[in-house]
Design an enzyme around this catalytic site. Structure first.
Site, PDB file in Angstrom:
ATOM      1  N   LYS A  18       0.825  -1.214   0.000  1.00  0.00           N
ATOM      2  CA  LYS A  18       0.000   0.000   0.000  1.00  0.00           C
ATOM      3  C   LYS A  18       0.861   1.267   0.000  1.00  0.00           C
ATOM      4  O   LYS A  18       0.730   2.132   0.876  1.00  0.00           O
ATOM      5  CB  LYS A  18      -0.944   0.008   1.190  1.00  0.00           C
ATOM      6  CG  LYS A  18      -1.921  -1.160   1.243  1.00  0.00           C
ATOM      7  CD  LYS A  18      -2.837  -1.052   2.449  1.00  0.00           C
ATOM      8  CE  LYS A  18      -3.844  -2.183   2.520  1.00  0.00           C
ATOM      9  NZ  LYS A  18      -3.207  -3.476   2.868  1.00  0.00           N
ATOM     10  N   ASP A  73       3.227   7.885  -1.022  1.00  0.00           N
ATOM     11  CA  ASP A  73       4.287   8.857  -0.783  1.00  0.00           C
ATOM     12  C   ASP A  73       4.325   9.782  -1.999  1.00  0.00           C
ATOM     13  O   ASP A  73       3.467   9.701  -2.885  1.00  0.00           O
ATOM     14  CB  ASP A  73       5.634   8.139  -0.586  1.00  0.00           C
ATOM     15  CG  ASP A  73       6.588   8.902   0.333  1.00  0.00           C
ATOM     16  OD1 ASP A  73       6.716  10.135   0.158  1.00  0.00           O
ATOM     17  OD2 ASP A  73       7.203   8.278   1.216  1.00  0.00           O
ATOM     18  N   THR A 122     -11.311  -1.685   4.152  1.00  0.00           N
ATOM     19  CA  THR A 122     -12.555  -2.331   4.563  1.00  0.00           C
ATOM     20  C   THR A 122     -12.823  -2.180   6.058  1.00  0.00           C
ATOM     21  O   THR A 122     -13.911  -2.518   6.525  1.00  0.00           O
ATOM     22  CB  THR A 122     -12.549  -3.827   4.196  1.00  0.00           C
ATOM     23  OG1 THR A 122     -11.361  -4.432   4.713  1.00  0.00           O
ATOM     24  CG2 THR A 122     -12.600  -4.017   2.696  1.00  0.00           C
TER      25      THR A 122
END
Length: 240
Positions: free
Chosen positions: A62, A65, A124
């Site tokens: 994930k 930046d 989620t």
């Protein structure tokens, strides 16, 4: 278009992961998700070990930046031979495009296929109330997820990570030729744990999910192989 049911290797070390995987037949095709805990603890060696075993790898870090940093990081990940990897869609259009450019450059330099770039929309674990309170977002959860998915597609991503509850709206708004990878998968009646938006494999298939990610229902099962095969059977049966 249907992809794999991925096993989330959310463990802390190689021994624990391979203790699980070695319960499967050596020639059974598996896709394993490697997240931050395992990758930060074991490094790129864990990817090479999984590839040597014959597993496809979903490297779920994930990245989020500035575009230059993400591009250089993705160049390194593109060299590893993984099949899927992730960025946060909230990083924006330039960051996602830079991530794709880095993946392509790294994979080509290593002579490997380019991994699919998947963008995380909303985790989620995020509830609609938290979306408003913590992110100051005025869109509904579905509208926010759709907007982020459209941005990711336009920036060159191959798909998104999203809960099953948003998949139908995504397929209508973004189109069928895009990957919709859904975590938060639970057997009927199972605890949701820290997932706020969950579904069964059958419900995810009916909604139009492309691939599933399943962790604790397999990892914590008394018979992990049986649990995996039961979920896989439900996933495949619902596609018919």
């Amino acid at each position: 278009m249907y992809g794999p049911l991925m096993i989330a290797g959310d463990v802390s070390n190689r021994d624990d992961l391979f203790s699980l995987l070695n319960q499967f037949a050596p020639d059974e095709p598996l896709t394993v998700k490697i997240g931050m805990e395992l990758f930060y603890g074991q490094g790129p060696t864990i990817v090479r070990d999984l590839r040597q075993r014959g597993c496809d790898v979903f490297l779920d870090l994930k990245l989020h930046d500035i575009p230059h940093t993400v591009q250089r990081a993705m160049t390194q990940l593109g060299r590893l031979g993984v099949q899927y990897t992730t960025v946060h869609a909230l990083g924006g259009r330039r960051m996602i495009a830079a991530a794709k450019a880095g993946l392509v450059a790294g994979a080509h330099a290593a002579g490997r296929p380019v991994p699919k770039l998947l963008a995380v929309t909303e985790l989620t674990s995020v509830t609609p109330a938290e979306l408003v309170r913590d992110q100051h977002c005025q869109l509904s959860m579905t509208d926010q997820v759709v907007a982020l998915a459209q941005l990711a597609r336009d920036a060159g991503a191959d798909g998104v990570i999203t809960s099953p509850q948003e998949v139908a709206a995504l397929r209508q708004a973004v189109g069928p030729d895009f990957w919709y990878v859904t975590p938060g998968i639970r057997p009927a009646g199972a605890a949701a744990d820290d997932q706020a938006r969950t579904a069964t494999p059958a419900a995810a298939a009916r909604a139009g999910s492309t691939a599933l990610v399943v962790g604790r229902p397999i990892l914590q099962a008394a018979q992990p192989v049986d649990a995996y095969h039961a979920l896989l059977k439900e996933w495949k049966h619902a596609q018919q």
